[in-house]
Design a protein around this motif. Structure first.
Motif, PDB file in Angstrom:
ATOM      1  N   GLU A 132      21.615  42.770  35.034  1.00  0.00           N
ATOM      2  CA  GLU A 132      22.956  43.199  35.449  1.00  0.00           C
ATOM      3  C   GLU A 132      23.726  43.257  34.459  1.00  0.00           C
ATOM      4  O   GLU A 132      24.986  43.987  34.662  1.00  0.00           O
ATOM      5  N   SER A 192      23.950  47.903  30.931  1.00  0.00           N
ATOM      6  CA  SER A 192      23.315  49.337  31.675  1.00  0.00           C
ATOM      7  C   SER A 192      23.072  50.365  30.585  1.00  0.00           C
ATOM      8  O   SER A 192      23.076  50.080  29.304  1.00  0.00           O
ATOM      9  N   TYR A 209      15.530  53.267  28.702  1.00  0.00           N
ATOM     10  CA  TYR A 209      16.554  53.646  27.916  1.00  0.00           C
ATOM     11  C   TYR A 209      16.272  54.279  26.803  1.00  0.00           C
ATOM     12  O   TYR A 209      16.865  54.013  25.557  1.00  0.00           O
ATOM     13  N   THR A 259      28.870  45.170  24.571  1.00  0.00           N
ATOM     14  CA  THR A 259      29.099  46.022  25.595  1.00  0.00           C
ATOM     15  C   THR A 259      30.701  46.312  25.573  1.00  0.00           C
ATOM     16  O   THR A 259      31.362  46.941  26.477  1.00  0.00           O
TER      17      THR A 259
END
Length: 295
Positions: free
Chosen positions: A16, A19, A47, A136
């Motif tokens: 989680e 992404s 991905y 991120t």
């Protein structure tokens, strides 16, 4: 420390905390993501990354890996980090939040005798604007320049970067050291890195309530840092009895002095060290321009 654009980067886990958007952003920024590790998913692609069961399999395929970004469940972070260390990976960024404190103690004891950089847990990672993105952080807030940012917060890290970018002040390196109860690298470690970095001319330190990291940093700045430093401490209006949830603050358990970890305590420490303090985010570029022009 290897933060060059050609350094090889691994993703451990696809939970989680990361992404498809984050991974696509790192790739678009030029980060050399070579593979992912997810036990039980070896041989697949996720991905657009080849996935392996073990870190050592990635090493055999691609050679030595410089950085791993750990995004597994918090109770699996220690095992993932130890596996990376066993494969001689020297830069570990832990995105996952809520890692058990005793697991972090075990990890840090393991790294004491090795030259291993641990960032996080609960960190959006590191960005060297224009070169590499590890984590991120939203790269669109950044532009290459000479201001280093070291922060405990996540969102405030790139909010500060955006204020600098709007004011025409680019950034050299930006890192969030993480805001779990126990984190890997510290303010003094990153202050030293930025002080020795040839591209960095000034430093912004972003703190928040909880712990004594900012107080230690203030003393270290007064004793050892030559470059100008600006401080911003969030939470000035937070109730004194409240602690920010994401810190998992140990002080709430051991009942330290009422002023321990308070914003007031941190501001007092920076004032005593002669570090200029921004009252609000837009004031940071103003103070930076002033101290940089005085050098």
């Amino acid at each position: 420390m290897n933060l060059k654009s050609d350094s090889k980067v691994l993703i451990q886990g696809f939970g989680e905390f990361i992404s498809a958007t984050h991974i696509a952003q790192m790739k678009a920024y030029g980060t050399n993501l070579v593979a992912g590790v997810a036990p039980g998913s070896g041989g697949k692609y996720k991905y657009d990354l080849p996935v392996f069961d073990l870190v050592e399999e990635v090493i055999l395929k691609f050679g030595q890996i410089d950085t791993t970004i750990i995004c597994v469940h918090p109770y699996q972070v220690l095992d993932a980090a130890l596996e990376a260390i066993a494969s001689n990976i020297r830069q570990i960024i832990i995105i996952s939040a809520g890692v058990p404190p005793l697991d972090m103690v075990t990890l840090l004891r393991k790294t004491e005798t090795h030259e291993i950089l641990v960032v996080g847990p609960n960190s959006p990672g590191i960005i060297v604007p224009g070169k590499i993105l590890l984590g991120t952080q939203p790269s669109e807030f950044y532009t290459p320049g000479s201001v280093g940012i070291v922060s405990r917060s996540s969102t405030l890290t790139y909010e500060v970067a955006w204020e600098l970018t709007k004011a025409g002040l680019g950034q050299s390196i930006s890192v969030s050291i993480g805001s779990d109860a126990i984190v890997g690298s510290s303010f003094p470690q990153w202050l030293q890195i930025l002080d020795e970095d040839e591209t960095t001319e000034a430093i912004v330190l972003v703190g928040q309530p909880g712990g004594e990291g900012e107080e230690i940093a203030a003393q270290y700045i007064a004793e050892a840092i030559d470059k100008p430093v600006i401080a911003y401490i969030a939470g000035k209006h937070a109730p004194a009895s409240k602690y920010w949830h994401q810190k998992g603050n140990v002080a709430t358990v051991v009942k330290r002095d009422p002023n321990f970890g308070s914003t007031k305590s941190k501001l007092t420490a920076f004032k005593a060290a002669g570090v200029p303090i921004a009252e609000h985010l837009p004031q940071i570029p103003q103070l930076l321009k002033k101290v940089m022009s005085n050098r």
